[in-house]
Design an enzyme around this catalytic site. Structure first.
Site, PDB file in Angstrom:
ATOM      1  N   GLU A  28       2.553   3.807  -4.280  1.00  0.00           N
ATOM      2  CA  GLU A  28       1.791   2.609  -4.579  1.00  0.00           C
ATOM      3  C   GLU A  28       3.065   1.606  -5.314  1.00  0.00           C
ATOM      4  OE1 GLU A  28      -0.634   1.344  -3.367  1.00  0.00           O
ATOM      5  OE2 GLU A  28      -2.449   2.779  -3.069  1.00  0.00           O
ATOM      6  N   ASP A  77      -4.212  -2.371  -3.394  1.00  0.00           N
ATOM      7  CA  ASP A  77      -5.669  -1.588  -3.648  1.00  0.00           C
ATOM      8  C   ASP A  77      -5.519  -0.466  -4.604  1.00  0.00           C
ATOM      9  OD1 ASP A  77      -4.265   0.292  -2.304  1.00  0.00           O
ATOM     10  OD2 ASP A  77      -5.401   0.114  -0.588  1.00  0.00           O
ATOM     11  N   ASP A  97      -1.260  -0.144   5.133  1.00  0.00           N
ATOM     12  CA  ASP A  97      -2.025   1.162   5.253  1.00  0.00           C
ATOM     13  C   ASP A  97      -1.560   2.069   6.767  1.00  0.00           C
ATOM     14  OD1 ASP A  97      -3.668   3.358   4.408  1.00  0.00           O
ATOM     15  OD2 ASP A  97      -4.527   2.920   6.428  1.00  0.00           O
ATOM     16  N   ASP A 140       0.886  -1.000   0.087  1.00  0.00           N
ATOM     17  CA  ASP A 140       0.057   0.053   0.014  1.00  0.00           C
ATOM     18  C   ASP A 140       0.859   1.211   0.108  1.00  0.00           C
ATOM     19  OD1 ASP A 140      -2.229   1.394   0.054  1.00  0.00           O
ATOM     20  OD2 ASP A 140      -2.686   1.410   2.038  1.00  0.00           O
ATOM     21  N   GLY A 141       0.528   2.271  -0.462  1.00  0.00           N
ATOM     22  CA  GLY A 141       0.945   3.576  -0.427  1.00  0.00           C
ATOM     23  C   GLY A 141       0.070   4.778  -0.696  1.00  0.00           C
ATOM     24  N   HIS A 148      -9.548  -0.346   2.711  1.00  0.00           N
ATOM     25  CA  HIS A 148     -10.204  -0.259   3.917  1.00  0.00           C
ATOM     26  C   HIS A 148     -11.472  -1.063   4.058  1.00  0.00           C
ATOM     27  CE1 HIS A 148      -7.261   3.101   4.412  1.00  0.00           C
ATOM     28  NE2 HIS A 148      -7.660   3.431   3.190  1.00  0.00           N
TER      29      HIS A 148
END
Length: 232
Positions: free
Chosen positions: A124, A147, A212, A86-87, A202
Protein backbone atom coordinates in the site's frame (compact mmCIF):
# COMPACT_ATOMS: atom_id res chain seq x y z
CA UNK A 1 -16.18 -2.93 -35.97
CA UNK A 2 -13.55 -0.28 -35.19
CA UNK A 3 -12.59 0.11 -31.57
CA UNK A 4 -13.83 3.26 -29.88
CA UNK A 5 -10.91 5.39 -28.78
CA UNK A 6 -12.50 8.78 -28.01
CA UNK A 7 -15.19 9.51 -25.44
CA UNK A 8 -17.12 12.78 -25.48
CA UNK A 9 -18.70 13.91 -22.21
CA UNK A 10 -21.46 16.49 -22.73
CA UNK A 11 -22.93 16.33 -19.23
CA UNK A 12 -20.74 15.18 -16.35
CA UNK A 13 -18.23 16.33 -13.76
CA UNK A 14 -15.67 17.62 -16.25
CA UNK A 15 -16.82 18.08 -19.85
CA UNK A 16 -14.65 17.33 -22.85
CA UNK A 17 -13.07 14.54 -24.86
CA UNK A 18 -11.19 11.66 -23.26
CA UNK A 19 -8.90 9.18 -24.96
CA UNK A 20 -9.58 6.26 -22.62
CA UNK A 21 -12.71 4.91 -20.97
CA UNK A 22 -11.55 4.89 -17.31
CA UNK A 23 -10.85 8.64 -17.47
CA UNK A 24 -14.23 9.30 -19.09
CA UNK A 25 -16.05 6.90 -16.79
CA UNK A 26 -15.06 8.75 -13.67
CA UNK A 27 -16.66 11.90 -15.13
CA UNK A 28 -20.04 10.27 -15.69
CA UNK A 29 -20.50 7.30 -13.38
CA UNK A 30 -22.84 8.21 -10.56
CA UNK A 31 -23.48 11.67 -12.08
CA UNK A 32 -27.24 12.31 -12.42
CA UNK A 33 -28.20 12.96 -16.05
CA UNK A 34 -24.78 12.12 -17.44
CA UNK A 35 -24.58 12.45 -21.23
CA UNK A 36 -21.69 10.86 -23.12
CA UNK A 37 -20.80 8.79 -26.18
CA UNK A 38 -17.85 6.93 -27.71
CA UNK A 39 -16.35 7.56 -31.15
CA UNK A 40 -13.63 6.21 -33.40
CA UNK A 41 -12.16 9.65 -34.16
CA UNK A 42 -11.59 12.89 -32.29
CA UNK A 43 -13.29 14.85 -35.07
CA UNK A 44 -16.52 12.88 -34.65
CA UNK A 45 -16.40 13.36 -30.88
CA UNK A 46 -15.90 17.13 -31.24
CA UNK A 47 -18.75 17.40 -33.73
CA UNK A 48 -21.09 15.48 -31.41
CA UNK A 49 -20.19 17.70 -28.45
CA UNK A 50 -21.51 20.71 -30.36
CA UNK A 51 -24.92 19.00 -30.67
CA UNK A 52 -25.17 15.91 -28.44
CA UNK A 53 -27.54 13.58 -30.29
CA UNK A 54 -28.16 9.84 -29.89
CA UNK A 55 -29.46 7.38 -32.46
CA UNK A 56 -32.46 8.29 -34.63
CA UNK A 57 -31.65 11.96 -34.23
CA UNK A 58 -33.21 12.21 -30.79
CA UNK A 59 -31.60 14.50 -28.28
CA UNK A 60 -31.13 12.99 -24.85
CA UNK A 61 -31.52 15.80 -22.38
CA UNK A 62 -30.03 15.52 -18.90
CA UNK A 63 -33.52 14.95 -17.49
CA UNK A 64 -34.22 12.00 -19.79
CA UNK A 65 -30.80 10.37 -19.50
CA UNK A 66 -30.78 7.75 -16.77
CA UNK A 67 -27.95 8.01 -14.29
CA UNK A 68 -25.14 5.48 -14.24
CA UNK A 69 -24.83 3.27 -11.16
CA UNK A 70 -23.25 5.15 -8.30
CA UNK A 71 -19.90 4.11 -6.91
CA UNK A 72 -18.02 4.83 -3.71
CA UNK A 73 -15.51 7.52 -4.57
CA UNK A 74 -15.14 11.01 -5.96
CA UNK A 75 -14.24 12.63 -9.24
CA UNK A 76 -10.89 14.23 -10.04
CA UNK A 77 -10.43 17.71 -8.65
CA UNK A 78 -10.78 20.31 -11.45
CA UNK A 79 -7.36 21.55 -12.50
CA UNK A 80 -5.58 19.07 -10.28
CA UNK A 81 -4.06 15.62 -10.44
CA UNK A 82 -5.90 12.60 -9.08
CA UNK A 83 -4.05 9.47 -7.99
CA UNK A 84 -5.49 6.11 -7.02
CA UNK A 85 -3.28 3.44 -5.46
CA UNK A 86 -3.73 -0.07 -4.12
CA UNK A 87 -1.49 -2.83 -2.86
CA UNK A 88 -1.57 -6.22 -1.23
CA UNK A 89 0.16 -9.53 -0.77
CA UNK A 90 -0.88 -13.14 -1.09
CA UNK A 91 -1.12 -14.75 2.38
CA UNK A 92 0.42 -11.62 3.98
CA UNK A 93 3.36 -11.96 4.10
CA UNK A 94 3.88 -13.44 0.68
CA UNK A 95 4.24 -12.37 -2.95
CA UNK A 96 2.86 -8.85 -3.24
CA UNK A 97 2.07 -6.14 -5.73
CA UNK A 98 0.90 -2.56 -6.10
CA UNK A 99 -1.13 -0.71 -8.72
CA UNK A 100 -1.27 2.99 -9.55
CA UNK A 101 -3.50 5.13 -11.76
CA UNK A 102 -2.64 8.80 -12.29
CA UNK A 103 -5.25 11.06 -13.91
CA UNK A 104 -4.16 14.49 -15.13
CA UNK A 105 -6.92 16.06 -17.20
CA UNK A 106 -7.72 13.64 -20.00
CA UNK A 107 -4.39 11.89 -19.64
CA UNK A 108 -4.17 8.72 -17.60
CA UNK A 109 -1.17 6.54 -16.82
CA UNK A 110 -0.84 3.23 -15.00
CA UNK A 111 2.06 1.72 -13.09
CA UNK A 112 2.51 -1.54 -11.22
CA UNK A 113 5.14 -3.79 -9.72
CA UNK A 114 5.73 -6.33 -7.01
CA UNK A 115 8.06 -8.33 -4.78
CA UNK A 116 8.49 -12.00 -4.00
CA UNK A 117 8.00 -11.64 -0.23
CA UNK A 118 6.37 -8.61 1.36
CA UNK A 119 3.23 -7.44 3.21
CA UNK A 120 -0.07 -5.73 2.45
CA UNK A 121 0.94 -2.54 4.22
CA UNK A 122 4.28 -2.33 2.47
CA UNK A 123 2.59 -2.63 -0.91
CA UNK A 124 0.00 0.00 0.00
CA UNK A 125 2.84 2.36 0.88
CA UNK A 126 4.83 1.38 -2.19
CA UNK A 127 1.91 2.26 -4.44
CA UNK A 128 1.86 5.81 -3.05
CA UNK A 129 5.63 6.16 -3.34
CA UNK A 130 5.77 4.99 -6.95
CA UNK A 131 2.86 7.25 -7.89
CA UNK A 132 4.58 10.34 -6.51
CA UNK A 133 7.92 9.38 -8.05
CA UNK A 134 6.26 9.04 -11.46
CA UNK A 135 4.55 12.43 -11.39
CA UNK A 136 5.40 14.50 -14.45
CA UNK A 137 4.08 17.70 -12.89
CA UNK A 138 4.39 18.77 -9.27
CA UNK A 139 2.91 22.26 -9.52
CA UNK A 140 -0.74 21.17 -9.33
CA UNK A 141 -2.84 20.23 -6.31
CA UNK A 142 -2.88 16.45 -5.90
CA UNK A 143 -5.55 14.23 -4.40
CA UNK A 144 -4.41 10.71 -3.59
CA UNK A 145 -7.04 8.03 -2.93
CA UNK A 146 -6.16 4.83 -1.09
CA UNK A 147 -8.33 2.14 0.49
CA UNK A 148 -5.68 1.65 3.18
CA UNK A 149 -6.60 3.24 6.53
CA UNK A 150 -3.02 2.50 7.61
CA UNK A 151 -1.62 4.77 4.90
CA UNK A 152 -4.25 7.51 4.98
CA UNK A 153 -4.32 7.78 8.78
CA UNK A 154 -0.54 7.64 8.91
CA UNK A 155 -0.43 10.86 6.91
CA UNK A 156 -3.64 12.72 7.75
CA UNK A 157 -3.49 12.04 11.50
CA UNK A 158 0.22 12.77 11.70
CA UNK A 159 1.20 9.32 12.92
CA UNK A 160 4.21 8.98 10.62
CA UNK A 161 5.57 12.42 11.49
CA UNK A 162 5.29 11.66 15.20
CA UNK A 163 7.00 8.32 14.76
CA UNK A 164 9.85 10.06 12.95
CA UNK A 165 10.07 12.78 15.60
CA UNK A 166 10.25 10.11 18.30
CA UNK A 167 13.04 8.20 16.62
CA UNK A 168 10.59 5.89 14.87
CA UNK A 169 9.03 4.71 18.09
CA UNK A 170 5.26 4.52 18.51
CA UNK A 171 3.37 5.76 21.56
CA UNK A 172 3.72 2.29 23.11
CA UNK A 173 7.50 2.59 22.67
CA UNK A 174 7.54 -0.21 20.12
CA UNK A 175 9.38 0.37 16.81
CA UNK A 176 7.23 1.63 13.95
CA UNK A 177 7.26 -0.89 11.12
CA UNK A 178 8.01 -0.03 7.49
CA UNK A 179 10.23 2.86 8.51
CA UNK A 180 12.08 2.81 5.19
CA UNK A 181 8.90 3.37 3.19
CA UNK A 182 7.41 5.95 5.55
CA UNK A 183 10.64 7.95 5.32
CA UNK A 184 10.44 7.94 1.53
CA UNK A 185 6.78 8.92 1.51
CA UNK A 186 7.25 11.79 3.95
CA UNK A 187 10.09 13.19 1.85
CA UNK A 188 8.07 12.91 -1.36
CA UNK A 189 5.03 14.77 -0.03
CA UNK A 190 7.05 17.55 1.63
CA UNK A 191 7.12 19.92 -1.40
CA UNK A 192 3.67 18.96 -2.72
CA UNK A 193 0.18 20.34 -2.30
CA UNK A 194 -1.34 16.94 -1.64
CA UNK A 195 -4.41 15.58 0.13
CA UNK A 196 -4.77 11.93 1.13
CA UNK A 197 -8.30 10.52 1.12
CA UNK A 198 -9.63 7.11 2.04
CA UNK A 199 -11.88 5.31 -0.46
CA UNK A 200 -13.76 2.12 0.25
CA UNK A 201 -12.23 -0.81 -1.59
CA UNK A 202 -14.20 -3.27 -3.73
CA UNK A 203 -17.20 -0.94 -3.77
CA UNK A 204 -17.55 -0.39 -7.51
CA UNK A 205 -15.16 2.54 -7.92
CA UNK A 206 -13.76 1.82 -11.41
CA UNK A 207 -10.34 3.36 -10.80
CA UNK A 208 -9.87 1.72 -7.42
CA UNK A 209 -10.87 -1.59 -9.00
CA UNK A 210 -8.33 -1.07 -11.77
CA UNK A 211 -5.57 -0.49 -9.20
CA UNK A 212 -6.58 -3.71 -7.48
CA UNK A 213 -6.36 -5.59 -10.79
CA UNK A 214 -2.87 -4.23 -11.40
CA UNK A 215 -1.73 -5.11 -7.88
CA UNK A 216 -3.10 -8.66 -7.97
CA UNK A 217 -1.64 -9.33 -11.43
CA UNK A 218 1.76 -8.08 -10.27
CA UNK A 219 1.72 -10.26 -7.14
CA UNK A 220 1.00 -13.33 -9.26
CA UNK A 221 3.84 -12.79 -11.73
CA UNK A 222 6.80 -15.10 -11.62
CA UNK A 223 10.37 -14.00 -11.06
CA UNK A 224 9.56 -11.11 -8.73
CA UNK A 225 12.51 -9.36 -7.06
CA UNK A 226 13.14 -9.36 -3.33
CA UNK A 227 11.74 -6.54 -1.20
CA UNK A 228 14.98 -5.17 0.30
CA UNK A 229 13.18 -3.47 3.17
CA UNK A 230 11.03 -6.37 4.31
CA UNK A 231 11.97 -7.79 7.68
CA UNK A 232 10.21 -11.08 8.45
Amino acid sequence: MAKKKFYAVAVGRNLGIYTNWPAAQIQVQGFPGALYKGFTSKEEAMAWLKNPVYAAGKNKTPASRSASPAFSGTAPEPGGITIYTDGGSINNPGPGGYGVVIIDGEHQKEYCGGFSLTTNNRMELMGCIVALQKLERRDKPITLYSDSSYVVNGITKGWAKRWRKNGWLKSDKKPAVNRDLWEKLLELIKPLSITFKWVKGHAGNPVNERCDELAVASARRGGLPEDPGYIG
